[in-house]
Scaffold this active site. Structure first.
Site, mmCIF file in Angstrom:
data_model
loop_
_atom_site.group_PDB
_atom_site.id
_atom_site.type_symbol
_atom_site.label_atom_id
_atom_site.label_comp_id
_atom_site.label_asym_id
_atom_site.label_seq_id
_atom_site.Cartn_x
_atom_site.Cartn_y
_atom_site.Cartn_z
ATOM 1 C CB SER A 58 47.789 66.005 -35.195
ATOM 2 O OG SER A 58 47.286 65.814 -33.814
ATOM 3 C CB VAL A 81 43.864 63.812 -29.557
ATOM 4 C CG1 VAL A 81 43.126 62.627 -29.559
ATOM 5 C CG2 VAL A 81 44.849 63.978 -28.306
ATOM 6 C CG HIS A 89 40.818 63.753 -42.330
ATOM 7 N ND1 HIS A 89 41.330 64.685 -43.360
ATOM 8 C CD2 HIS A 89 40.854 64.160 -41.033
ATOM 9 C CE1 HIS A 89 41.924 65.479 -42.257
ATOM 10 N NE2 HIS A 89 41.491 65.222 -41.167
#
Length: 161
Positions: A58, A81, A89
């Site tokens: 992503s 996702v 994170h």
């Protein structure tokens, strides 16, 4: 349930639009559902030859969207996702991806459909991925929103006759 109150979008006259779908590779099961939903939506709209790019994750979606926005696409759909883990994170990735995709859309004027799932669990992602038994189809929704916006923007950018 998320998605409650979503508008029913009717999109017409979009078959000639150039649309790109950028899909991350992490979380394969949910990503397969998102991509299938996006491609199904494009087919239903009569857009049968979209460009599909797969990026590692992503985090890479905004830079790919920026490049495609500069190459004549009328709409871009970003699919990814991100699942919460035990470190911050998750927050940094979600914030960076969201801000990056927003910046691409605002800076270029090219609609970017946001099909990035930001979930606490894999199960939540699967429920939103448009798989058999899923409660939502966010890939389909992201395409519909991006293409609808592109059609709306085209209607105000063409000269009056």
């Amino acid at each position: 349930m998320s998605g409650k109150g979503a508008p029913e979008l009717s999109v017409r006259n979009c078959q000639d639009l150039r649309v790109a779908v950028i899909a991350a590779q992490w979380h394969e099961k949910a990503m397969d559902g998102l991509l299938d939903g996006a491609l199904r939506a494009l087919h239903e709209l009569g857009i049968d030859e979209p460009t599909v790019l797969r990026v590692p994750g992503s985090w890479e979606l905004p830079v790919a969207a920026k490049v495609l926005a500069g190459r004549g696409y009328h709409a871009i759909v970003a699919l990814g996702v991100v699942i919460r883990g035990g470190t911050p994170h998750f927050d940094y990735v979600c914030q960076g991806v969201t801000q990056g995709l927003t910046q691409v859309a605002v800076d270029t004027g090219v609609p970017v459909g946001f099909g990035v799932l930001t979930c606490d669990t894999d199960e939540q992602a699967v429920q939103r991925a448009g798989l058999p038994g899923s409660t939502e189809d966010k890939g389909h929704e992201a395409v519909t929103a991006a293409v609808a916006t592109a059609v709306i923007l085209r209607s105000v950018s063409e000269p009056w006759h």
